[in-house]
Design a protein around this motif. Structure first.
Motif, mmCIF file in Angstrom:
data_model
loop_
_atom_site.group_PDB
_atom_site.id
_atom_site.type_symbol
_atom_site.label_atom_id
_atom_site.label_comp_id
_atom_site.label_asym_id
_atom_site.label_seq_id
_atom_site.Cartn_x
_atom_site.Cartn_y
_atom_site.Cartn_z
ATOM 1 N N ARG A 25 0.856 -1.193 0.129
ATOM 2 C CA ARG A 25 0.021 0.018 0.120
ATOM 3 C C ARG A 25 0.900 1.370 -0.267
ATOM 4 O O ARG A 25 0.610 2.267 0.689
ATOM 5 C CB ARG A 25 -0.974 0.170 1.130
ATOM 6 N N LYS A 26 1.949 0.948 -0.888
ATOM 7 C CA LYS A 26 2.930 2.163 -0.918
ATOM 8 C C LYS A 26 2.720 3.619 -1.427
ATOM 9 O O LYS A 26 3.288 4.449 -1.353
ATOM 10 C CB LYS A 26 4.363 1.685 -1.075
ATOM 11 N N CYS A 27 1.586 3.310 -2.604
ATOM 12 C CA CYS A 27 1.116 4.389 -3.314
ATOM 13 C C CYS A 27 -0.197 4.390 -3.463
ATOM 14 O O CYS A 27 -1.069 3.446 -3.199
ATOM 15 C CB CYS A 27 1.778 4.635 -4.333
ATOM 16 N N GLY A 28 -0.850 5.430 -3.889
ATOM 17 C CA GLY A 28 -2.535 5.552 -4.383
ATOM 18 C C GLY A 28 -2.871 4.588 -5.292
ATOM 19 O O GLY A 28 -4.100 4.196 -5.220
ATOM 20 N N LEU A 29 -2.009 3.831 -5.965
ATOM 21 C CA LEU A 29 -2.665 3.018 -6.992
ATOM 22 C C LEU A 29 -3.337 1.488 -6.342
ATOM 23 O O LEU A 29 -4.143 0.972 -6.918
ATOM 24 C CB LEU A 29 -1.513 2.482 -7.905
ATOM 25 N N CYS A 30 -2.860 1.333 -5.032
ATOM 26 C CA CYS A 30 -3.444 0.272 -4.448
ATOM 27 C C CYS A 30 -5.107 0.567 -4.352
ATOM 28 O O CYS A 30 -5.790 -0.583 -4.132
ATOM 29 C CB CYS A 30 -2.848 0.178 -2.951
ATOM 30 N N GLU A 31 -5.558 1.819 -4.112
ATOM 31 C CA GLU A 31 -6.916 1.897 -3.959
ATOM 32 C C GLU A 31 -7.765 1.445 -5.079
ATOM 33 O O GLU A 31 -8.947 0.856 -4.958
ATOM 34 C CB GLU A 31 -7.175 3.496 -3.833
ATOM 35 N N ARG A 51 -7.200 -0.917 -7.415
ATOM 36 C CA ARG A 51 -6.726 -2.220 -8.145
ATOM 37 C C ARG A 51 -7.569 -3.575 -7.731
ATOM 38 O O ARG A 51 -8.297 -3.518 -6.452
ATOM 39 C CB ARG A 51 -5.058 -2.769 -7.619
ATOM 40 N N CYS A 100 0.671 -2.269 -10.091
ATOM 41 C CA CYS A 100 -1.003 -1.876 -10.052
ATOM 42 C C CYS A 100 -1.348 -1.211 -11.116
ATOM 43 O O CYS A 100 -0.586 0.036 -11.588
ATOM 44 C CB CYS A 100 -1.222 -1.308 -8.443
ATOM 45 N N GLU A 102 6.314 9.624 -8.380
ATOM 46 C CA GLU A 102 5.991 8.986 -6.977
ATOM 47 C C GLU A 102 5.619 7.563 -7.013
ATOM 48 O O GLU A 102 6.112 6.907 -6.210
ATOM 49 C CB GLU A 102 5.148 9.757 -6.190
ATOM 50 N N GLU A 103 4.766 7.268 -8.111
ATOM 51 C CA GLU A 103 4.145 5.831 -8.098
ATOM 52 C C GLU A 103 5.367 4.859 -8.658
ATOM 53 O O GLU A 103 5.628 3.906 -8.078
ATOM 54 C CB GLU A 103 3.232 5.773 -8.959
ATOM 55 N N CYS A 130 7.234 1.933 -6.258
ATOM 56 C CA CYS A 130 7.021 0.566 -6.873
ATOM 57 C C CYS A 130 8.343 -0.205 -7.024
ATOM 58 O O CYS A 130 8.578 -1.273 -7.130
ATOM 59 C CB CYS A 130 6.122 0.370 -7.826
#
Ligand code: URA
Length: 188
Positions: free
Chosen positions: A15-21, A23, A85, A96-97, A101
């Motif tokens: 959950r290190k960046c917003g892309l996890c939201e 996926r 993701c 930043e993503e 990653c």
């Protein structure tokens, strides 16, 4: 260094960046963990997000065709992405993503220890090879770094948009296979 199992388990919970939201699945990577050749794409699209496997959509089918055409088996190489993701609407991953990653990919490279790294498209080439990489001018050229031969080819999605580039991409794939065969025969 983490083992493959540890790495995969941690990556799938990332959950290190917003892309996890957004996926459905983390797309960790697939193929032979002892591969001589590592292909690195940009990031999962819709089909990859749904299946959790890289390059399974239209671009993936073209990649498979090109791999087969030059004599690579998808099971013999390893395929991963810069981001694991799916970026919303398939936009380019943000700096930043990518940065968040990259540790996963670095660990994958350390475990696989490939002889050849092939960047699929300008985003991967910009992250792995050099920041201002110009794919139209530099594709197919070798860069040697820390004992690894690295190059970039047109992204299969770019070939779907512009089939005129397919000839150049096939020539690069042929060169990469020849190089992989030459390195493998040196080992014997
Ligand atoms: N495009 C990529 O860069 N990676 C995938 O996994 C699928 C499409």
């Amino acid at each position: 260094m983490l083992s493959w199992d540890e790495l995969r388990t941690e990556c799938l919970a990332c959950r290190k960046c917003g892309l996890c939201e957004g996926r459905t699945n983390v797309v960790f990577g697939c193929g032979n963990p002892d591969a001589d050749v590592l292909f690195i794409g940009e990031g999962p699209g819709r089909d990859e997000d749904l299946q959790g496997i890289p390059f399974v959509g239209r671009a993936g089918r073209l990649l498979d065709d090109m791999l087969l055409a030059v004599g690579f088996d998808r099971e013999d190489v390893y395929i991963a992405n810069i981001v694991k993701c799916r970026p919303p609407q398939n936009r380019d991953p943000l700096p930043e993503e990518r940065e968040a990653c990259l540790a996963w990919l670095r660990n994958q490279v350390a475990l696989i220890r490939p002889k050849i790294i092939v960047c699929l498209g300008r985003i991967a080439a910009g992250v792995i090879l050099h920041e201002d990489y110009r794919i139209s001018q530099e594709h197919g050229q070798w860069i040697d770094r820390a004992g690894v031969r690295m190059t970039a080819v047109y992204h299969p999605a770019a070939l779907l948009r512009n089939p005129n580039l397919k000839g150049a991409a096939m020539a690069d794939f042929i060169k990469i296979k020849q190089e992989a065969d030459a390195l493998a025969s040196k080992e014997k």
